[in-house]
Design an enzyme around this catalytic site. Structure first.
Site, PDB file in Angstrom:
ATOM      1  N   LYS A 207       6.076  -4.885  47.976  1.00  0.00           N
ATOM      2  CA  LYS A 207       5.549  -3.777  47.172  1.00  0.00           C
ATOM      3  C   LYS A 207       5.649  -4.047  45.672  1.00  0.00           C
ATOM      4  O   LYS A 207       6.350  -4.949  45.209  1.00  0.00           O
ATOM      5  CB  LYS A 207       6.232  -2.470  47.570  1.00  0.00           C
ATOM      6  CG  LYS A 207       5.730  -1.992  48.932  1.00  0.00           C
ATOM      7  CD  LYS A 207       6.187  -0.604  49.297  1.00  0.00           C
ATOM      8  CE  LYS A 207       5.491  -0.157  50.597  1.00  0.00           C
ATOM      9  NZ  LYS A 207       5.953   1.166  51.046  1.00  0.00           N
TER      10      LYS A 207
ATOM     11  N   ARG B  96      10.526  -2.515  57.645  1.00  0.00           N
ATOM     12  CA  ARG B  96       9.126  -2.846  57.963  1.00  0.00           C
ATOM     13  C   ARG B  96       8.674  -3.945  57.015  1.00  0.00           C
ATOM     14  O   ARG B  96       8.658  -3.749  55.795  1.00  0.00           O
ATOM     15  CB  ARG B  96       8.267  -1.594  57.811  1.00  0.00           C
ATOM     16  CG  ARG B  96       6.786  -1.779  58.113  1.00  0.00           C
ATOM     17  CD  ARG B  96       6.043  -0.459  57.863  1.00  0.00           C
ATOM     18  NE  ARG B  96       4.631  -0.545  58.216  1.00  0.00           N
ATOM     19  CZ  ARG B  96       3.679  -0.992  57.405  1.00  0.00           C
ATOM     20  NH1 ARG B  96       3.993  -1.413  56.178  1.00  0.00           N
ATOM     21  NH2 ARG B  96       2.414  -1.027  57.797  1.00  0.00           N
TER      22      ARG B  96
END
Length: 286
Positions: free
Chosen positions: A225, A265
């Site tokens: 991210k 994840r």
């Protein structure tokens, strides 16, 4: 809770003796991380099986990008992308999660063999979602969400990000419980990168104990991210591309595992699978 780790299990799923690893299969042409690489059903199923071989405990299949500014696909296209991949992986014995905000996609994916619904809107994007999940007794991931990110990172203003995210997650969990989903089947996710800047994400990671205090298993989805790109770039540099953030992702995975997260994840599994096993070994040596 698990006697060995203190982690809360999720009803209906395997109980792992450590933080679980959820591998990501994006069946999309426009994911921020790996858009288009697994867009073909056969390639997507093979990729999911490769992730399991590398150490993934479950595989999260999604057919719609949730990157900031992404345009939503229609339901028919999402179904076309997702359901055959879910069916193919489930037929090989893979524990499959479906990443969707649409109730009909969740319903058909569960019928095709998925065992967990991962809804980044926590049931807010489609009012039919909670009844569908409740009817199937599937576990449900409730992510912190302040709306679709079309047009950018919206509603990202916080006075106290940890308190506000925890309070908003608590309120959403209460609504999900009222909709008929059992408490022991609810997972919470702080929604890193969703309506949050890099400092918000880091602050949440530093206070995962506050989110665990909500009383539900915790999923941490930090993989590749933007905030990791900002950390790696430093104050003056340009963030590295998404696929060059896997070592940083594994570092977050180790921290999250050590803090008590139920699962992480990730896109690249092998390093994170090693990281959570090291974290478990450290726990066991206390």
């Amino acid at each position: 809770m698990s006697k060995q780790t203190g982690r809360r299990p999720v009803a209906g799923l395997t109980v792992w003796d450590r933080c679980a690893v959820m591998g990501v299969v994006n069946v999309t042409p426009d994911s921020f991380s790996d858009g288009g690489r697994w867009f073909d059903t056969t390639a997507a199923v093979k990729h999911g099986l490769d992730l399991v071989a590398e150490g993934a405990d479950l595989v999260d299949v999604g057919g719609e990008s949730t990157r900031p500014g992404a345009t939503r696909v229609d339901e028919a296209e999402e179904l076309r992308r997702v359901v055959p991949v879910v069916r193919g992986l489930a037929s090989e014995g893979v524990t499959v999660s479906v990443d969707t905000m649409r109730a009909e996609v969740a319903r058909q994916a569960l019928a095709a063999g998925a065992v967990l619904v991962n809804d980044v809107s926590g049931g807010l994007a489609d009012p039919r979602m909670i009844p569908v999940v409740a009817d199937t007794d599937a576990p449900f991931v409730v992510m912190h969400w302040r709306g679709l990110l079309e047009g950018g990172n919206v509603h990202g203003v916080y006075e106290d990000v940890v308190t506000e995210v925890a309070d908003e997650l608590h309120a959403r969990v209460e609504a999900v419980l009222a909709g008929g989903i059992a408490s022991e089947r609810i997972v919470v996710d702080p929604g890193l990168g969703f309506s949050k800047d890099a400092q918000h994400d880091l602050t949440l990671l530093a206070h995962l104990d506050r989110l665990l205090a909500l009383g539900h298993p915790l999923l941490v989805a930090a993989s590749r991210k933007r905030f990791l790109g900002r950390v790696l770039a430093g104050p003056e540099g340009a963030p590295p591309p998404a696929r060059e953030r896997d070592a940083a992702t594994a570092a977050v995975s180790a921290l999250a595992a050590r803090a008590g997260a139920w699962a992480v994840r990730v896109h690249e599994v092998r390093a994170t699978a090693d990281a959570v096993r090291v974290a478990r070994a450290v726990e066991g040596a206390r």
